[in-house]
Design an enzyme around this catalytic site. Structure first.
Site, PDB file in Angstrom:
ATOM      1  N   PRO A  11       0.555  -1.650  -0.419  1.00 11.32           N
ATOM      2  CA  PRO A  11       0.140  -0.024  -0.389  1.00 11.32           C
ATOM      3  C   PRO A  11       0.817   1.594   0.305  1.00 11.32           C
ATOM      4  CG  PRO A  11       0.048  -0.929   1.773  1.00 11.32           C
ATOM      5  CD  PRO A  11       0.213  -2.020   1.898  1.00 11.32           C
ATOM      6  N   ASN A  12       0.536   2.069  -0.414  1.00 11.71           N
ATOM      7  CA  ASN A  12       0.856   3.370  -1.284  1.00 11.71           C
ATOM      8  C   ASN A  12       2.017   3.462  -2.256  1.00 11.71           C
ATOM      9  OD1 ASN A  12      -1.456   4.873   0.706  1.00 11.71           O
ATOM     10  ND2 ASN A  12       0.053   3.456   2.642  1.00 11.71           N
ATOM     11  N   ARG A  19       4.924  10.504  -2.465  1.00 14.01           N
ATOM     12  CA  ARG A  19       4.943  10.540  -1.093  1.00 14.01           C
ATOM     13  C   ARG A  19       6.284  11.065  -0.337  1.00 14.01           C
ATOM     14  NH1 ARG A  19       4.894   4.251   1.441  1.00 14.01           N
ATOM     15  NH2 ARG A  19       4.277   4.861   3.209  1.00 14.01           N
ATOM     16  N   TYR A  24      11.224   8.474   1.385  1.00 12.99           N
ATOM     17  CA  TYR A  24      11.015   7.696   0.369  1.00 12.99           C
ATOM     18  C   TYR A  24      11.860   8.302  -0.822  1.00 12.99           C
ATOM     19  CZ  TYR A  24       7.716   5.799   3.576  1.00 12.99           C
ATOM     20  OH  TYR A  24       6.956   5.136   4.815  1.00 12.99           O
ATOM     21  N   ASN A  75       8.440  -5.909  -1.101  1.00 13.85           N
ATOM     22  CA  ASN A  75       7.852  -4.379  -0.399  1.00 13.85           C
ATOM     23  C   ASN A  75       7.085  -4.093   0.687  1.00 13.85           C
ATOM     24  OD1 ASN A  75       7.792  -1.628   1.120  1.00 13.85           O
ATOM     25  ND2 ASN A  75       9.111  -0.898  -0.432  1.00 13.85           N
ATOM     26  N   ALA A  78       3.437  -0.695   5.106  1.00 14.30           N
ATOM     27  CA  ALA A  78       2.623  -0.822   6.014  1.00 14.30           C
ATOM     28  C   ALA A  78       2.463  -2.128   6.412  1.00 14.30           C
ATOM     29  CB  ALA A  78       1.735   0.239   5.975  1.00 14.30           C
ATOM     30  N   HIS A  81       4.068  -4.974   9.277  1.00 13.79           N
ATOM     31  CA  HIS A  81       3.829  -5.153  10.538  1.00 13.79           C
ATOM     32  C   HIS A  81       3.011  -5.223  11.270  1.00 13.79           C
ATOM     33  CE1 HIS A  81       7.251  -1.825   9.511  1.00 13.79           C
ATOM     34  NE2 HIS A  81       6.767  -1.341   8.111  1.00 13.79           N
ATOM     35  N   ASP A  88       2.285 -15.983   6.438  1.00 14.64           N
ATOM     36  CA  ASP A  88       1.504 -17.322   6.606  1.00 14.64           C
ATOM     37  C   ASP A  88       1.629 -17.702   4.631  1.00 14.64           C
ATOM     38  OD1 ASP A  88       1.841 -17.697   8.686  1.00 14.64           O
ATOM     39  OD2 ASP A  88      -0.970 -17.419   8.712  1.00 14.64           O
ATOM     40  N   GLU A  99      13.633  -9.471   1.352  1.00 14.27           N
ATOM     41  CA  GLU A  99      12.501  -8.361   2.460  1.00 14.27           C
ATOM     42  C   GLU A  99      13.454  -6.565   1.435  1.00 14.27           C
ATOM     43  OE1 GLU A  99      11.634  -8.729   6.502  1.00 14.27           O
ATOM     44  OE2 GLU A  99      10.523  -6.411   6.409  1.00 14.27           O
ATOM     45  N   HIS A 101      13.194  -2.205   2.401  1.00 14.12           N
ATOM     46  CA  HIS A 101      12.835  -1.384   2.052  1.00 14.12           C
ATOM     47  C   HIS A 101      13.201   0.146   1.977  1.00 14.12           C
ATOM     48  CE1 HIS A 101       9.614  -3.429   5.119  1.00 14.12           C
ATOM     49  NE2 HIS A 101      10.482  -4.132   5.133  1.00 14.12           N
ATOM     50  N   SER A 103      13.023   3.153   3.135  1.00  9.90           N
ATOM     51  CA  SER A 103      13.746   3.761   4.596  1.00  9.90           C
ATOM     52  C   SER A 103      14.654   2.558   5.413  1.00  9.90           C
ATOM     53  CB  SER A 103      12.052   4.187   5.263  1.00  9.90           C
ATOM     54  OG  SER A 103      11.659   3.644   5.773  1.00  9.90           O
ATOM     55  N   ARG A 108      12.987   4.415  13.197  1.00  9.04           N
ATOM     56  CA  ARG A 108      11.936   5.499  12.419  1.00  9.04           C
ATOM     57  C   ARG A 108      10.931   4.788  14.167  1.00  9.04           C
ATOM     58  NH1 ARG A 108       9.430   4.623   6.996  1.00  9.04           N
ATOM     59  NH2 ARG A 108       8.369   6.204   8.092  1.00  9.04           N
ATOM     60  N   ARG A 112       7.047   0.232  13.911  1.00  7.95           N
ATOM     61  CA  ARG A 112       7.897   0.122  12.178  1.00  7.95           C
ATOM     62  C   ARG A 112       8.821  -1.883  12.699  1.00  7.95           C
ATOM     63  NH1 ARG A 112       5.429   3.458   7.846  1.00  7.95           N
ATOM     64  NH2 ARG A 112       4.992   5.562   9.566  1.00  7.95           N
TER      65      ARG A 112
HETATM   66  C1  DQA Z   1       8.383   0.780   3.369  1.00  6.69           C
HETATM   67  C2  DQA Z   1       8.399   1.125   5.146  1.00  6.69           C
HETATM   68  C3  DQA Z   1       7.351   1.507   5.449  1.00  6.69           C
HETATM   69  O1  DQA Z   1       6.875   1.072   7.204  1.00  6.69           O
HETATM   70  C4  DQA Z   1       6.304   2.265   5.289  1.00  6.69           C
HETATM   71  O2  DQA Z   1       4.704   1.593   6.036  1.00  6.69           O
HETATM   72  C5  DQA Z   1       5.533   1.844   4.089  1.00  6.69           C
HETATM   73  C6  DQA Z   1       7.182   2.182   3.293  1.00  6.69           C
HETATM   74  C7  DQA Z   1       9.610   1.708   3.117  1.00  6.69           C
HETATM   75  O3  DQA Z   1       9.737   1.265   1.518  1.00  6.69           O
HETATM   76  O4  DQA Z   1       9.846   2.387   3.396  1.00  6.69           O
HETATM   77  O5  DQA Z   1       4.953   1.900   3.309  1.00  6.69           O
HETATM   78  O6  DQA Z   1       8.117  -0.438   3.456  1.00  6.69           O
END
Ligand code: DQA
Length: 156
Positions: A11-12, A19, A24, A75, A78, A81, A88, A99, A101, A103, A108, A112
């Protein structure tokens, strides 16, 4: 056979570029995808990029991944977390997963700090912005090649 890598974005992450650029970066997801494609090509590998704001859709994609792909880059945004469902699915799927990220989630907010995805990940790249995706492609190619070598050695 060339490594086929599925890159899943939660998401996002469709909003990358505008953003919270301080956290980011300014690269869009399309730009990150193009860089990953170039990096994969250099290794004769392929990447398929997907993004969803819906947890169930990400779970469906992980479930289906085994048929078409050799490794995952995730990635989960959110959902990293919160999503036991995604964890699963990753454990059930059994493909090597990296994995990612943008950031460094450990620098943070406290909420997170926990990543469910980490429990299914072979490795983690974080805090390196968009570059981290390219490094994850390198890592995924490495894992697929290592797996293939082990398989061949077992057959001998
Ligand atoms: C993220 C870190 C997450 O905590 C956050 O909710 C994101 C982006 C990152 O790429 O740093 O949406 O996964």
């Amino acid at each position: 056979m060339a490594a086929r890598i599925l890159v899943l974005n939660g998401p996002n992450l469709n909003l990358l570029g505008s953003r919270e650029p301080r956290i980011y970066g300014r690269e869009t997801l399309a730009e990150i995808e193009a860089a990953c494609r170039r990096r994969a090509k250099a290794h004769a590998a392929t990447v398929e990029f997907r993004q969803s704001n819906t947890e169930g859709e990400l779970v469906d994609w992980v479930q289906q991944a085994k048929e078409k792909f050799d490794a995952l880059i995730v990635n989960a945004g959110a959902y990293t977390h919160t999503s036991v469902a995604l964890l699963d699915a990753l454990l059930a799927c059994g493909l090597p997963a990296i994995e990612v990220h943008l950031s460094n989630i450990h620098r943070r907010e406290a909420f997170r700090e926990t990543s469910y995805v980490s429990k299914a990940a072979a490795g983690i790249v974080m805090g390196l912005g968009a570059k981290g995706y390219e490094l994850a492609v390198e890592a995924a190619v490495h894992l697929v090649e290592r797996k293939k070598k082990k398989k061949t050695a077992r057959r001998k």
